[in-house]
Design a protein around this motif. Sequence first.
Motif, mmCIF file in Angstrom:
data_model
loop_
_atom_site.group_PDB
_atom_site.id
_atom_site.type_symbol
_atom_site.label_atom_id
_atom_site.label_comp_id
_atom_site.label_asym_id
_atom_site.label_seq_id
_atom_site.Cartn_x
_atom_site.Cartn_y
_atom_site.Cartn_z
ATOM 1 N N GLU A 2 -0.572 0.763 10.700
ATOM 2 C CA GLU A 2 -0.450 -0.028 9.250
ATOM 3 C C GLU A 2 0.986 -0.693 9.172
ATOM 4 O OE1 GLU A 2 -1.870 0.802 6.739
ATOM 5 O OE2 GLU A 2 -3.365 2.321 6.672
ATOM 6 N N GLY A 3 0.753 -1.651 8.774
ATOM 7 C CA GLY A 3 2.153 -3.104 8.749
ATOM 8 C C GLY A 3 3.507 -2.291 8.979
ATOM 9 N N TRP A 4 4.110 -1.129 7.981
ATOM 10 C CA TRP A 4 5.377 -0.528 7.922
ATOM 11 C C TRP A 4 5.579 0.797 9.835
ATOM 12 C CZ3 TRP A 4 1.556 1.023 3.910
ATOM 13 C CH2 TRP A 4 1.087 2.218 3.903
ATOM 14 N N CYS A 5 4.347 0.802 10.115
ATOM 15 C CA CYS A 5 4.213 1.456 11.451
ATOM 16 C C CYS A 5 4.322 1.322 12.559
ATOM 17 C CB CYS A 5 3.343 2.358 11.058
ATOM 18 S SG CYS A 5 3.394 3.656 9.441
ATOM 19 N N ALA A 57 1.191 -1.039 0.199
ATOM 20 C CA ALA A 57 0.223 0.473 -0.157
ATOM 21 C C ALA A 57 1.195 1.237 -0.003
ATOM 22 C CB ALA A 57 -0.518 -0.210 1.135
ATOM 23 N N PHE A 58 1.702 0.828 1.342
ATOM 24 C CA PHE A 58 2.308 2.741 0.746
ATOM 25 C C PHE A 58 3.651 2.579 -0.198
ATOM 26 C CE2 PHE A 58 6.766 5.180 2.330
ATOM 27 C CZ PHE A 58 5.983 6.098 1.942
ATOM 28 N N ALA A 59 3.903 2.095 -1.314
ATOM 29 C CA ALA A 59 4.657 1.941 -2.293
ATOM 30 C C ALA A 59 3.695 2.603 -3.361
ATOM 31 C CB ALA A 59 5.140 0.648 -2.804
ATOM 32 N N GLN A 60 2.522 1.824 -3.242
ATOM 33 C CA GLN A 60 0.640 1.995 -3.957
ATOM 34 C C GLN A 60 1.120 4.105 -4.220
ATOM 35 O OE1 GLN A 60 -2.259 0.147 -3.101
ATOM 36 N NE2 GLN A 60 -1.392 -1.784 -4.075
ATOM 37 N N GLN A 61 1.586 4.786 -2.989
ATOM 38 C CA GLN A 61 0.767 6.201 -3.021
ATOM 39 C C GLN A 61 1.638 6.551 -3.779
ATOM 40 O OE1 GLN A 61 2.528 8.168 0.586
ATOM 41 N NE2 GLN A 61 1.598 6.459 1.908
#
Length: 480
Positions: free
Chosen positions: A76-79, A18-22
């Motif tokens: 979120e997973g990355w946080c 999801a973060f990369a989709q930004q």
Amino acid sequence: MKSAFLRLALGAMLSVPAFAQQHSEQNHDKYIWPKDEQVKQKLQNWQDIKFGLLMHWGTYSEWGVVESWSLCPEDEGWCERKGPHAANWYDYKKAYENLQTTFNPTKFNPERWADAAKQAGMKYVIFTTKHHDGFCMFDTKQTDYKITDKKTPFSANPRSNVTKEILGAFRQQGFMVGTYFSKPDWHTEQYWWPYFPPKDRNVSYDPKKYPDNWKKFSDFTYNQIEELMTGYGKVDILWLDGGWVRPASTIDSTISWQRTIPYSQDINMARIAGMARQHQPGLLVVDRTVSGEFENYVTPEQQIPDHYMPIPWETCMTMGNSWSYIPKENFKSARKLVQTLVDVVAKNGNLLLNVAPGPDGEWHEEAYQRMQEIGKWIATNGESVYGTKPLAPYRQGQWAFTTTGKATYASYLSAESEKQLPASVSLTIPTLPSKAKVTLLGSSQPLKLTKSQNGLTVSIPEKVRQQLAGQPVWVFKITG
């Protein structure tokens, strides 16, 4: 037609986090070509060099955690926070920021990095001078949260201003050099104001209600960027991250992550870019995901568009799985990395490949091995990459096409099980010279051609197949 095509080009990406989709959901029909002649020339030069190095490095490498994001109070997973302080955000932030007092990368040797990157065929570098956590890897006068402050053990080292040392080492090897800089700063109280503790990655107060606070933050950002543009020699690229710091007028409500931005966060990019180019004429400014005149090229993250794109773009991608250092990294194979470069270049892009230094100031040895392996392929096949333009049909099956105008290159991307080229291949190229001559890069032997309905069938002698066995990509050169 053009705008619909561009939306499609990035709309059909590979499945990504999801973060990369930004950085892939963006509508690139709003791209604005620069008017400044020096910027246009530098952009053209940048498009010709194709391959660069990105380095994420900061105090977070001591814990081997994701860069900055564990500070962010989002579910979120990355946080995700880990370790003894994870249960309480305030304790965690204090412990994280206290890493400044133990950060001491005594093996720091940017010349080794520059040599390895040059050997790999890289020609530009982007270094993280400051990530979202606000820790400065340069000698700023705006904060003491920096590598050169006396609280940081490495400050006693004569090379403690690592940004200056890195840019100098790479510049000496002929690289274009760039500074990554995070617009949001989660350390300064002008962004995450303690009176309103943060709820997410955004500014913790409404800048319209507290304009004095926001002006202080905007000036702080301006002053830090001016330091980077004046004290670090010639800089070619200002690479800005944190696209939620943007004017409300640029928020695209059709893009999911932009709908979550609660406030206008306008830091006056015209003022910043004007100042930066006054000090660095021709500077490329990359205000990531903020479409318009300050995004000189676009930056899909961790993925490759599945179409040719007619605007300047760069895939930024990790050599392993992480942007930041982790003790046990899972590096992509040299075959995968070479094929990624070939794929990107055939679609009109550049590849910016990230390697993360560790807390001691050194890369994983495996990263150096990958650089050598990529460089071995580049040494033979680089002419099909540098200074080329994509050629329709760009990518077709296992083929990628580029041209210099004088020569055409048809690159055959090997399947994982293919150790040798087939004994014959069919080349489908729209415009073949009437007296076409075909060779394989790495071999001087002309290849036998037979005209077929779809183009040319090229026969490859067994000796040549054996000579070039094991390549990630075989490149056919066509001249006439």
